[in-house]
Every structure is written in C-alpha cells, then in structure tokens.
Write a protein that holds these residues in place. Structure first.
Motif, short mmCIF file in Angstrom:
data_model
loop_
_atom_site.label_atom_id
_atom_site.label_comp_id
_atom_site.label_asym_id
_atom_site.label_seq_id
_atom_site.Cartn_x
_atom_site.Cartn_y
_atom_site.Cartn_z
N PRO A 40 24.43 7.82 -5.61
CA PRO A 40 23.94 8.92 -4.76
C PRO A 40 23.59 8.40 -3.37
O PRO A 40 23.10 7.28 -3.22
N ARG A 41 23.84 9.22 -2.37
CA ARG A 41 23.53 8.80 -1.00
C ARG A 41 22.03 8.82 -0.76
O ARG A 41 21.48 7.88 -0.17
N GLY A 42 21.35 9.85 -1.18
CA GLY A 42 19.91 9.94 -0.97
C GLY A 42 19.58 10.36 0.45
O GLY A 42 20.34 10.13 1.39
N PRO A 43 18.41 10.96 0.65
CA PRO A 43 18.06 11.51 1.97
C PRO A 43 17.58 10.46 2.97
O PRO A 43 17.54 10.73 4.17
N ARG A 44 17.18 9.28 2.55
CA ARG A 44 16.55 8.33 3.46
C ARG A 44 17.43 7.12 3.75
O ARG A 44 16.96 6.09 4.21
N ARG A 45 18.72 7.22 3.51
CA ARG A 45 19.61 6.09 3.73
C ARG A 45 19.84 5.87 5.22
O ARG A 45 20.24 6.77 5.95
N ARG A 46 19.56 4.67 5.70
CA ARG A 46 19.80 4.31 7.09
C ARG A 46 20.89 3.25 7.24
O ARG A 46 21.49 3.13 8.30
N THR A 47 21.12 2.49 6.17
CA THR A 47 22.12 1.42 6.23
C THR A 47 23.53 2.00 6.18
O THR A 47 23.82 2.85 5.33
N PRO A 48 24.41 1.60 7.10
CA PRO A 48 25.80 2.05 7.00
C PRO A 48 26.44 1.45 5.76
O PRO A 48 26.31 0.26 5.49
N GLY A 49 27.09 2.27 4.98
CA GLY A 49 27.72 1.76 3.78
C GLY A 49 26.70 1.50 2.68
O GLY A 49 25.73 2.23 2.51
N LEU A 50 26.93 0.41 1.92
CA LEU A 50 26.05 0.08 0.80
C LEU A 50 24.93 -0.86 1.22
O LEU A 50 25.06 -1.60 2.20
N ARG A 51 23.84 -0.83 0.46
CA ARG A 51 22.77 -1.81 0.64
C ARG A 51 23.13 -3.08 -0.15
O ARG A 51 23.91 -3.05 -1.10
N ARG A 52 22.50 -4.18 0.22
CA ARG A 52 22.76 -5.44 -0.49
C ARG A 52 22.41 -5.32 -1.96
O ARG A 52 23.13 -5.81 -2.83
N GLU A 53 21.27 -4.69 -2.24
CA GLU A 53 20.85 -4.59 -3.63
C GLU A 53 21.80 -3.73 -4.45
O GLU A 53 21.96 -3.94 -5.66
N GLU A 54 22.49 -2.79 -3.79
CA GLU A 54 23.47 -1.97 -4.50
C GLU A 54 24.72 -2.78 -4.84
O GLU A 54 25.29 -2.64 -5.93
N VAL A 55 25.14 -3.64 -3.92
CA VAL A 55 26.27 -4.52 -4.21
C VAL A 55 25.91 -5.46 -5.35
O VAL A 55 26.71 -5.70 -6.26
N ALA A 56 24.69 -6.00 -5.30
CA ALA A 56 24.24 -6.90 -6.36
C ALA A 56 24.23 -6.19 -7.71
O ALA A 56 24.65 -6.74 -8.73
N GLN A 57 23.78 -4.93 -7.70
CA GLN A 57 23.73 -4.16 -8.94
C GLN A 57 25.13 -3.89 -9.47
O GLN A 57 25.41 -4.07 -10.67
N LEU A 58 26.03 -3.48 -8.60
CA LEU A 58 27.40 -3.15 -9.01
C LEU A 58 28.16 -4.38 -9.54
O LEU A 58 29.01 -4.26 -10.41
N SER A 59 27.84 -5.54 -8.98
CA SER A 59 28.56 -6.75 -9.37
C SER A 59 27.81 -7.60 -10.40
O SER A 59 28.31 -8.66 -10.80
#
Length: 297
Positions: free
Chosen positions: A44-63
């Motif tokens: 989910p994108r969420g209302p408070r996203r400021r980072t373009p693309g993915l966050r580091r923690e999201e990449v870590a989670q996905l991988s």
C-alpha cells in the motif's frame, strides 16, 4: 552479532577500486529502489509516503534481508555481499536480466542463476569475420569456443557448424580431433600454449559453471590435457606464427591476430589468420577456389 564495518579508503590500488565499486553498487541500488512504486510490488502507498519509490525497510522486507544489512549495502559499507542476498534484492526490485547482470558485476560476485551460455554473434561481428576472406577468421569467446567462422576457416580447419556445439572449441579440437592432430604441424606446442592461456584467462571466471563444465570435460577426455594442466603454466595473449599442412594446397604459415570487440576480458574477439609469407598467401587463394570439403573432421 557484531558485524565489522570497513573504514573508507582514500588511497589507491585494489582497495580503492573496491571502494569505488561499493559506491557504484550503492548508487545503483538506490536508483532502482526509487523507481519502483509500492503498487508494483503489492504494497500500500499510504498517505504519509515522502520517499520516491520504495523505502529501504520495504526492500529489506521483500527480499528477506535484514534492514541494517541492506542499509549498509546502500551506503557502500558492506565488505562483501553474497550471491543469495543479491539474488533476493534483484527479485525484490524487479530487475531485468541486464540490470541483474550489472548488479552482480558491481558486487564482484558470480550469479548462480545465470544459465548456460548460448552466445548469439552480433551481425557486425559476423560481417567482420566474413569480410576477412580469403583469410581464415573466426569469432571466439574467452573460453576459445568458435562462435562463427568464415569459409576459408572452414576449408582449412574444418567447418565448426558441422560439429556438435560442445565440440566447437579450439582446446577440444586440439586435444581430440584427428584432423587437427594431422594438419597442425605445431600441434603439441600449440596445445601447451593454449592451455597456459586458458589457465590465465580462467582466473577471472573460476566460479562460473560454464568454465567448470568445460574444464571437467577436457580433464575427463584427455590424459594429455590432464598432464599439461597439472603444470600450472600461464601465458599471455600474443601474436604467433603456426604451420598448417592442407592435403590439397600444402604448407601454409599463418600469424594469429586477435581483435577484441570490447575492452572487457570476457568479450568476444575476432581471430584472424594472416599469411606469414607470399607462398602462404598464394596457397590461401588457391584454397579459396576449391569446392567445400565435408565432413569437418
């Protein structure tokens, strides 16, 4: 567990090169992360996203990689990144084959998922090989596989296209081909020299499956190869003159010349065989007038 963090290197030499590669790897990963939207990977994108693309923690989670470890990789602080981590990150960031190959190259790590090599010669390289006629010429890779050859090459050495793909290799032919053993008057010297060059080249590819498979096949097929391989001799690429005896036109003396198609050592190269004297040139011209021979031998 405590992981040692390497200090920044501001000197020169291999350590400096390694530091530059780490920074390039970090920058490449950041650029790939910033171009992937959450929606592309099911987040989910969420209302408070400021980072373009993915966050580091999201990449870590996905991988399935630790957040701290992934952060260090993106900061150029990781001393060595395993193939498993690179594979997981490449999948998480939806990298295409070219991006994935670049990722592993920057990390200095062999990609375990790279399949067997089925090289497709570029049209421009094939044109160069063909235009060198009446001089024999071939297109080869770093393992001395013959990827393409012109008609004079086929007439003089045998047509590679008539051989099984695994046999279209100069080392294999020098070791096993009755025709090459018969017609190459400097065959024993050529084999020793080629094995020494092959060993020198393999130092950069020792972990690659294609190189391992080829070496094992040669070791299993030839006691002569095994004996020469155990000598651990290495030799550089250099022009040299060799003698060939063709059954119909006689002795031909040729000088080998390598023309690299790219600066990297694994790149394909055109190998041209130029006449070393006027008599050899005349005999090549006579050979060009003869009808094709079969089989390749």
């Amino acid at each position: 567990m405590t992981i040692a963090v390497p200090e920044r290197n501001t000197g020169t030499g291999p350590e400096r090169t390694t530091e530059i590669r780490r920074r390039e790897l970090a920058a490449f990963l950041r650029s790939r992360r910033e171009r992937i939207t959450p929606e592309q990977v099911g987040l989910p994108r969420g209302p408070r996203r400021r980072t373009p693309g993915l966050r580091r923690e999201e990449v870590a989670q996905l991988s399935a990689v630790g957040v701290t470890w992934y952060t260090w990789i993106e900061q150029g602080r990781a001393a060595h990144v395993s193939a498993q981590v690179l594979d997981a990150v490449a999948r998480a960031l939806l990298m295409d084959p070219t991006e994935r190959a670049h990722l592993f190259a920057l990390a200095g790590t062999h990609d375990p998922r790279s399949g067997p090599e089925y090289p497709v010669a570029a049209k421009t390289a094939l044109k160069v090989v063909e235009r060198l006629a009446p001089y024999p010429a071939s297109l080869q890779n770093a393992r001395y596989d013959v990827l393409a050859a012109n008609r004079p090459y086929a007439q003089l050495f045998g047509d590679p296209a008539e051989l099984p793909p695994a046999d279209r290799n100069c080392l294999w032919l020098l070791t096993t081909s009755a025709r090459w053993k018969r017609d190459f008057l400097d065959r024993d010297e050529m084999l020793r020299d080629l094995i020494a060059k092959y060993r020198a080249g393999m130092a950069e590819h020792v972990a690659e499956p294609a190189w391992k498979q080829q070496l094992n096949r040669l070791l299993e097929a030839s006691g002569e190869f095994r004996e020469l391989w155990r000598r651990h001799e290495v030799a550089p690429m250099s022009p040299h003159v060799k003698r060939y005896r063709h059954p119909r036109v006689g002795l031909i003396r040729l000088e080998h010349r390598n023309m690299w198609l790219a600066p990297q050592s694994p790149a394909h190269r055109v190998v041209a065989y130029l006449p070393a004297d006027e008599e050899s040139e005349e005999r090549l011209e006579r050979l060009a007038e003869l009808p094709d021979e079969r089989p390749a031998g």
